[in-house]
Design an enzyme around this catalytic site. Structure first.
Site, mmCIF file in Angstrom:
data_model
loop_
_atom_site.group_PDB
_atom_site.id
_atom_site.type_symbol
_atom_site.label_atom_id
_atom_site.label_comp_id
_atom_site.label_asym_id
_atom_site.label_seq_id
_atom_site.Cartn_x
_atom_site.Cartn_y
_atom_site.Cartn_z
ATOM 1 N N ASP A 112 20.882 6.838 8.428
ATOM 2 C CA ASP A 112 19.703 6.656 9.258
ATOM 3 C C ASP A 112 20.090 6.753 10.730
ATOM 4 O OD1 ASP A 112 18.179 6.216 7.000
ATOM 5 O OD2 ASP A 112 18.400 4.038 7.083
ATOM 6 N N TYR A 119 28.241 0.314 2.105
ATOM 7 C CA TYR A 119 27.526 -0.041 3.337
ATOM 8 C C TYR A 119 27.819 -1.473 3.740
ATOM 9 C CZ TYR A 119 24.560 3.877 1.860
ATOM 10 O OH TYR A 119 24.088 5.093 1.462
ATOM 11 N N TYR A 145 18.334 3.923 -1.422
ATOM 12 C CA TYR A 145 17.775 3.464 -0.142
ATOM 13 C C TYR A 145 18.162 1.993 0.030
ATOM 14 C CZ TYR A 145 14.827 7.665 -0.355
ATOM 15 O OH TYR A 145 14.367 8.956 -0.420
#
Ligand code: ZN
Ligand code: ZN
Length: 407
Positions: free
Chosen positions: A233, A297, A369
């Protein structure tokens, strides 16, 4: 032992020569009628060998090519001049021939029952190519040439197509707020308007622009593109070993890149770092984009009401190793089809938590996501951390820590 000329004569014997008529044909056009017979000959040599077999012809310019094949030297000159400004190692010649010549030629093949003819275009490409080879000392490449010269015989014009170069490596994005690729303004399509503050794009810069700038300066290209193994992103950093990418530079004047200097220039930007730069082939782009590498992440999560450690740990554990159904998030629904897909989270570690916030380390399948996995996207992602905890959650910071590709 049969000579190549015997093969030509043999191919010629099977043809209906009486139908040829008295109109003059040049040696090359005559020889081309059996152009695929007999190795290592020029069509003019074939033609001279066939003269004795065919009916007598009138004198004059060739009715088939109109003298085109006597002009290959001129076409080679034109092409050499047009190629001169460009740096290239391999090349290819193409040509656009008057369609009437091709039509006359094909009609003649049918009439005579030619079994091994060569097309005029093919002879031109080869003969011009041979001359360029000698003159320039460069190699022809029939599958991936650096540059293509297209000769338009009717107008004595040569058009040059310069193929792109590709530089591969891994990038780290050290800051939030820049996109991976240049993001043109939709309203003005890059011209500059009020909406984009006259820049023609939505962000001051991008990973693509930072990485491409020094390569563009070195090569004099006309444009660029960045192909990434997925994308993070705009507000997420890309850390760890970085993300594999290939930068494509369009129409470079120079094709040799000082990769070390590129890395130094990019790394000085303070925005992006690159490593492992090397020249790549265009065919690597598809494989890179198809790679379904797992990602790890770091997510900094804020809870609407305090969540105690034990509850957080069991909530997190319940999300691991089971399919998570994710309907296309609201935030990307304007550019992606609305569908629901399943992804699996392989690991979530609670790195730290203080009740109000928690830092999580999440490893998940490509295409998961992560923000939606945390906040649930109004029920579009199921299950989610917010749902499991019964507490609204928000991702305050997101970074990609690792891309587990094979490279
Ligand atoms: Zn001719
Ligand atoms: Zn605009």
């Amino acid at each position: 032992m049969a000579s190549p000329l015997d093969d030509v004569r043999k191919a010629a014997e099977e043809m209906a020569w009486p139908k040829l008529g008295p109109s003059p044909l040049c040696d090359a056009c005559l020889g081309r009628l059996a152009g695929k017979a007999g190795h290592g000959l020029t069509n003019a040599e074939r033609g001279r060998a066939l003269r004795s077999l065919v009916p007598a012809m009138e004198a004059g310019p060739c009715w088939l090519c109109g003298g085109l094949l006597a002009e290959v030297d001129k076409f080679a000159d034109l092409a050499a001049a047009k190629l001169a400004p460009w740096d290239f190692r391999t090349f290819l010649v193409g040509s656009k021939v008057d369609p009437e010549i091709a039509a006359r030629e094909e009609a003649l093949w049918a009439e005579l029952g030619a079994t091994a003819p060569e097309a005029v275009k093919s002879e031109l490409n080869r003969e011009i190519g041979k001359r360029l080879c000698d003159r320039l000392g460069k190699e022809p490449d029939f599958s991936r040439p650096d540059i293509v010269a297209i000769v338009e015989t009717a107008f004595d014009v040569v058009e040059v197509q310069v193929n792109p170069i590709f530089v591969r490596g891994r990038y780290r994005k050290l800051v939030r707020g820049i996109p991976q690729t240049r993001w043109p303004c939709k309203r003005c399509r890059g011209k500059g308007c009020e909406h984009c503050g006259g820049k023609g794009k939505m962000y001051e810069t991008s990973v693509e622009e930072v990485v491409a700038a020094p390569i563009m300066a070195q090569t004099g290209g006309t444009g660029h593109a960045l192909h990434g193994m997925g994308r993070e992103d705009v507000d997420a950093r890309m850390l760890g070993r970085g993300r594999p990418f290939i930068v494509e530079i369009k129409e470079p004047i120079r094709r040799t890149v000082d990769l070390e200097a590129v890395a130094v220039a990019v790394n000085r930007s303070g925005l992006v770092e690159v490593e492992g730069l090397r020249m790549a082939g265009g065919e690597e782009v598809v494989a890179l984009k198809e790679d379904r590498a797992r990602k790890t992440y770091r997510a900094l999560v804020r809870f609407a009401t305090p969540v105690e450690d034990g509850k957080l740990k069991s909530g997190v554990a319940s999300l691991v190793g089971r399919p998570i159904a994710q309907r296309t998030p609201v935030r990307v629904s304007h550019r992606r089809a609305d569908r629901t897909r399943e992804r699996v989270v392989t690991e979530i570690e609670v790195v730290s938590s203080d009740g109000a916030t928690a830092e999580l380390r999440v490893t998940a399948e490509a295409g998961t996501y992560i923000k939606e996995l945390v906040h649930g996207d109004g029920g579009r992602t199921k299950p989610s951390l917010a749902e499991t905890l019964g507490v609204a959650c928000e991702v305050v910071e997101l970074d990609v820590l690792d891309i587990q590709d094979s490279g």
